[in-house]
Design a protein around this motif. Structure first.
Motif, PDB file in Angstrom:
ATOM      1  N   LYS A 240     -28.903  26.939  69.191  1.00 18.63           N
ATOM      2  CA  LYS A 240     -28.001  27.378  68.030  1.00 18.63           C
ATOM      3  C   LYS A 240     -27.253  28.469  68.434  1.00 18.63           C
ATOM      4  CE  LYS A 240     -28.815  29.099  63.441  1.00 18.63           C
ATOM      5  NZ  LYS A 240     -29.646  29.639  62.295  1.00 18.63           N
ATOM      6  N   GLU A 241     -27.963  29.352  69.119  1.00 20.40           N
ATOM      7  CA  GLU A 241     -27.204  30.674  69.528  1.00 20.40           C
ATOM      8  C   GLU A 241     -25.824  30.240  70.503  1.00 20.40           C
ATOM      9  OE1 GLU A 241     -29.607  33.183  71.417  1.00 20.40           O
ATOM     10  OE2 GLU A 241     -30.233  34.059  69.453  1.00 20.40           O
ATOM     11  N   LYS A 242     -26.253  29.286  71.320  1.00 15.23           N
ATOM     12  CA  LYS A 242     -25.017  28.683  72.097  1.00 15.23           C
ATOM     13  C   LYS A 242     -23.921  27.889  71.582  1.00 15.23           C
ATOM     14  CE  LYS A 242     -26.648  29.763  76.359  1.00 15.23           C
ATOM     15  NZ  LYS A 242     -26.165  30.935  76.745  1.00 15.23           N
ATOM     16  N   VAL A 243     -24.305  27.387  70.385  1.00 17.10           N
ATOM     17  CA  VAL A 243     -23.438  26.586  69.655  1.00 17.10           C
ATOM     18  C   VAL A 243     -22.602  27.518  68.786  1.00 17.10           C
ATOM     19  CG1 VAL A 243     -22.982  25.278  67.452  1.00 17.10           C
ATOM     20  CG2 VAL A 243     -24.400  24.323  69.284  1.00 17.10           C
ATOM     21  N   GLU A 244     -23.101  28.745  68.418  1.00 17.18           N
ATOM     22  CA  GLU A 244     -22.502  29.866  67.615  1.00 17.18           C
ATOM     23  C   GLU A 244     -21.564  30.706  68.584  1.00 17.18           C
ATOM     24  OE1 GLU A 244     -25.883  31.856  66.081  1.00 17.18           O
ATOM     25  OE2 GLU A 244     -25.908  30.737  64.324  1.00 17.18           O
ATOM     26  N   GLU A 245     -21.974  30.836  69.829  1.00 14.03           N
ATOM     27  CA  GLU A 245     -21.132  31.661  70.817  1.00 14.03           C
ATOM     28  C   GLU A 245     -19.865  30.674  70.951  1.00 14.03           C
ATOM     29  OE1 GLU A 245     -23.490  32.233  74.266  1.00 14.03           O
ATOM     30  OE2 GLU A 245     -24.716  33.431  73.283  1.00 14.03           O
TER      31      GLU A 245
END
Length: 75
Positions: free
Chosen positions: A63-68
């Protein structure tokens, strides 16, 4: 947290909570809250400390990677 001591009034009692906050300008505009914090609030004076939580599960990391990626595309 067993060794909490308020930096303002030296009280040893606290309340623990959580808060999600938006990071960049566009995330605020799009209402994407991607920063997760633990809060410690003094039971006596109300002074609150924020401690950033780290992602621990694989799904949180994804989820953090997608948000980045979204942040880079939007910025």
């Amino acid at each position: 947290m067993t060794n909490y001591k308020c930096v303002k009034c030296n009280c040893l009692k606290y309340r623990k909570g959580e808060v999600w906050l938006a990071g960049s300008f566009w995330k605020r505009i799009l209402n994407i809250e991607n920063r997760h914090f633990t809060t410690l609030t003094c039971a006596s004076c109300g002074y609150t400390e924020l401690h950033e939580k780290q992602a621990v599960t694989a799904s949180e990391k994804r989820k953090e990677k997608v948000e980045e990626v979204l942040e880079v595309l939007v910025d």
